[in-house]
Write a protein that holds these residues in place. Structure first.
Motif, short mmCIF file in Angstrom:
data_model
loop_
_atom_site.label_atom_id
_atom_site.label_comp_id
_atom_site.label_asym_id
_atom_site.label_seq_id
_atom_site.Cartn_x
_atom_site.Cartn_y
_atom_site.Cartn_z
N THR A 19 0.84 -1.21 0.00
CA THR A 19 0.00 0.00 0.00
C THR A 19 0.87 1.25 0.00
N ALA A 20 1.90 1.24 0.84
CA ALA A 20 2.80 2.40 0.88
C ALA A 20 3.51 2.56 -0.45
N TYR A 21 3.95 1.43 -1.02
CA TYR A 21 4.64 1.43 -2.32
C TYR A 21 3.73 2.09 -3.37
N ARG A 22 2.47 1.68 -3.37
CA ARG A 22 1.50 2.24 -4.34
C ARG A 22 1.38 3.74 -4.15
N ASP A 23 1.11 4.18 -2.90
CA ASP A 23 0.86 5.61 -2.67
C ASP A 23 2.11 6.45 -2.96
N LEU A 26 2.80 6.60 -6.76
CA LEU A 26 1.80 7.47 -7.41
C LEU A 26 2.08 8.94 -7.11
N ALA A 27 2.74 9.20 -5.98
CA ALA A 27 3.10 10.60 -5.65
C ALA A 27 4.40 11.01 -6.37
N GLY A 28 4.93 10.10 -7.17
CA GLY A 28 6.10 10.45 -7.99
C GLY A 28 7.44 10.17 -7.32
N LEU A 29 7.43 9.53 -6.16
CA LEU A 29 8.70 9.22 -5.49
C LEU A 29 9.34 7.97 -6.10
N ARG A 30 10.66 7.95 -6.08
CA ARG A 30 11.38 6.75 -6.55
C ARG A 30 11.43 5.75 -5.39
N VAL A 31 10.79 4.60 -5.59
CA VAL A 31 10.61 3.66 -4.47
C VAL A 31 11.14 2.27 -4.84
N LEU A 32 11.96 1.73 -3.98
CA LEU A 32 12.40 0.34 -4.13
C LEU A 32 11.79 -0.46 -2.97
N LEU A 192 -0.41 -3.92 -5.68
CA LEU A 192 0.90 -3.79 -6.35
C LEU A 192 0.73 -3.14 -7.72
N ARG A 193 -0.25 -3.63 -8.47
CA ARG A 193 -0.39 -3.15 -9.86
C ARG A 193 -0.97 -1.76 -9.94
N SER A 194 -1.54 -1.26 -8.84
CA SER A 194 -2.04 0.14 -8.88
C SER A 194 -0.90 1.13 -8.68
N GLY A 195 0.27 0.63 -8.28
CA GLY A 195 1.42 1.54 -8.13
C GLY A 195 1.98 1.89 -9.50
N SER A 196 2.98 2.76 -9.51
CA SER A 196 3.54 3.18 -10.79
C SER A 196 4.88 2.49 -11.03
N HIS A 198 6.81 3.43 -13.30
CA HIS A 198 7.76 4.44 -13.80
C HIS A 198 8.76 4.82 -12.72
N THR A 199 8.29 4.84 -11.48
CA THR A 199 9.19 5.30 -10.41
C THR A 199 9.44 4.23 -9.36
N GLY A 200 8.83 3.05 -9.52
CA GLY A 200 8.98 2.04 -8.46
C GLY A 200 9.44 0.70 -8.99
N ARG A 201 10.01 -0.08 -8.08
CA ARG A 201 10.42 -1.44 -8.44
C ARG A 201 10.31 -2.31 -7.20
N VAL A 202 9.85 -3.54 -7.40
CA VAL A 202 9.82 -4.49 -6.28
C VAL A 202 10.89 -5.53 -6.54
N GLU A 203 11.71 -5.78 -5.56
CA GLU A 203 12.74 -6.80 -5.71
C GLU A 203 12.44 -7.94 -4.74
N LEU A 204 12.21 -9.13 -5.29
CA LEU A 204 11.90 -10.29 -4.45
C LEU A 204 13.20 -10.98 -4.02
N ASN A 205 13.09 -11.90 -3.09
CA ASN A 205 14.26 -12.67 -2.59
C ASN A 205 15.34 -11.75 -2.04
N ALA A 206 14.96 -10.61 -1.53
CA ALA A 206 15.93 -9.64 -1.01
C ALA A 206 15.72 -9.52 0.51
N VAL A 207 16.62 -10.18 1.25
CA VAL A 207 16.47 -10.26 2.71
C VAL A 207 17.28 -9.12 3.35
#
Ligand SMILES: Cc1cc2nc3c(=O)[nH]c(=O)nc-3n(C[C@H](O)[C@H](O)[C@H](O)COP(=O)(O)OP(=O)(O)OC[C@H]3O[C@@H](n4cnc5c(N)ncnc54)[C@H](O)[C@@H]3O)c2cc1C
Length: 438
Positions: A19-23, A26-32, A192-196, A198-207
């Motif tokens: 949810t935070a990733y999405r918001d 969408l606010a234009g922040l670069r989010v990992l 997840l899919r409602s996020g953008s 353009h500015t975000g990425r989700v990395e799995l298997n990252a502990v």
């Protein structure tokens, strides 16, 4: 510290983190978003088993009431949601008593508890129930409900927190539950899919195992769960959404340390649940009049006192639920023993010989949340006197570290999916505010 690659690193892709990733995106922040598992959803864990006619939920199953946070997503995603059958059948000494108004009796005790919570010091549920002026049966049912629903030990859990939860649930018609037809994982995917992208990425298997931070930002250290290789990213803000159990275990190092946050985490409790989902060849219990329309079966069995059916969907599946001290007693037992306990208890509840139940059995699903290194338990609860700890846990640190996740929910909706979503929204707004203020 070098200039930041990311505006925000979100740790954890459960309901709160997504949810935070999405918001934030969408606010234009670069989010990992760094997620330790090979999937998103966290404690939303749906199995689409070809042997089961409906999705099997190993984590959250119900939408409790009509929380705006969840229903908004359900509507936007066009998901189908259906009302669950709430009718409870009480089983005493192996005999069903379908006429006993079990939920009403629980409700009366809980109302009494709310009055007591508002007029005196915070005490444990056990202290309250010991002196409560109710008959033995309502007391037993209410205790089983409190331990079962909250995964909370009766001698520890705070009646003020239970009263707060109860009021919050009433405000969203929480006594009616719903299921998502395609499974709860559909909700996680939609967030997840409602996020953008353009500015975000989700990395799995990252502990993530370490965060070196100061008031200008942080270096987040993580290990690839696949390759074992180490990596590091630089960010302005960090949002931590890992479960309370992970924070308590100390497997994530903060440098410098954050004693107020960790002390608050340790004042709260992370409750335990063992749920077993048993798929039979046919819903044989529907032939018994007492069980034909039952949503819940409430017994006093030692390991799995509570069972529920999938009604109104007529599927040959039963869910066995063991929580708090009952679940804790089974921790460390191998899967096969847990299943033996479950079938033995179910046999007594239904009045069948265990070999007959085994002969109907087709598949079993079980996820040991207590052994899962990225959960280490089921969900949080508050010990008597520790209610302020939730606020302390939710508190950001020096405008660099922010916290979300069900255990940080402050309005009586902790330990739920909608509560986790609400904290993700809250934390994203805090970060956007912090950024606007710089
Ligand atoms: C058995 C069970 C039944 C439940 N039933 C219901 C129900 O019916 N209805 C309901 O509303 N709620 C229910 N809940 C509670 C609900 O599932 C949770 O409150 C909610 O999903 C929590 O979301 P979250 O984002 O706070 O945490 P999580 O979903 O746990 O997300 C945290 C994420 O952090 C990740 N993580 C952990 N450590 C690291 C690390 N070191 N590095 C990177 N990532 C990490 C985890 O893998 C996880 O994906 C249930 C929970 C359980 C366990």
């Amino acid at each position: 510290m070098s200039s930041a690659e990311w505006d925000v690193v979100v740790i954890g892709a459960g309901a709160a983190g997504l949810t935070a990733y999405r918001d934030l995106t969408l606010a234009g922040l670069r989010v990992l978003c760094l997620e330790a598992r090979d999937r998103v959803g966290g404690r939303l864990l749906t199995v689409h088993d070809p042997l089961a006619p409906i999705p099997v939920e190993l984590g959250a199953e119900f939408v409790h009431g009509r929380p705006r946070e969840t229903w908004e997503i359900v509507r936007q995603a066009g998901l189908t949601i259906y009302d669950c059958a709430e009718r409870a059948v009480r089983i005493r000494d192996g005999k069903p008593d379908a006429r006993l108004p079990a939920w009403e009796l629980v409700g009366q005790v809980m109302q009494d508890m709310e009055r007591r919570a508002s007029s005196g010091p915070d005490i444990s549920f056990e202290t309250f129930i010991r002196d409560a002026k109710h008959a033995e049966e309502p007391k037993r049912l209410a205790t089983s409900y409190v331990e079962g629903f909250n995964a909370a030990r009766k001698e520890i859990v705070s009646i003020q927190s239970l009263a707060e939860d109860s009021r919050a649930a009433d405000a969203i018609e929480g006594d009616q539950s719903y299921r998502i037809l395609n499974g709860y994982d559909a909700l996680a995917l939609h967030i997840l899919r409602s996020g953008s992208t353009h500015t975000g990425r989700v990395e799995l298997n990252a502990v993530v195992h370490g965060i070196d931070w100061n008031s200008d930002g942080a270096d987040v250290h993580f290990r690839s769960a696949l390759a074992g290789t180490e990596d590091r990213v630089r960010t302005r803000y960090v949002l931590v959404t890992v479960p309370l159990g992970v924070l308590q275990a100390g497997s994530m190092r903060f440098t410098p340390e954050i004693p107020e946050t960790i002390q608050a985490a340790c004042r709260l409790k992370f409750g335990h649940v063992i749920r077993v989902i048993v798929c039979f060849r046919e819903p044989f219990w529907e032939a018994q009049e007492d069980f034909a329309n039952a949503g819940f079966l409430l017994s006093d069995e030692k390991h799995f006192p509570t069972w529920w059916t999938t009604l109104p969907v007529h599927a040959p599946i039963l869910v066995g639920w063991s929580a708090a001290s009952r679940a804790e007693e089974m921790m460390g037992e191998p899967r096969e023993s847990v299943l033996q306990f479950a079938i033995a208890d179910l046999a007594r509840v239904m009045g069948y010989a265990p070999p007959r139940l085994w002969s109907f059995l087709e598949a079993v699903h079980y996820h040991p949340w207590h052994e899962d290194p990225f959960a280490l338990g089921a969900y949080s609860y508050v010990p008597a006197g520790a209610l302020p700890a939730r606020r302390a846990l939710a508190q950001s640190v020096k405008n660099s570290l922010f916290f979300a996740g069900e255990a940080t929910e402050l309005n009586g909706h902790s330990a739920t999916v909608h509560g986790a979503i609400a904290t993700g929204k809250r934390a994203a707004a805090e970060i956007i505010n912090a950024r606007n203020g710089e």
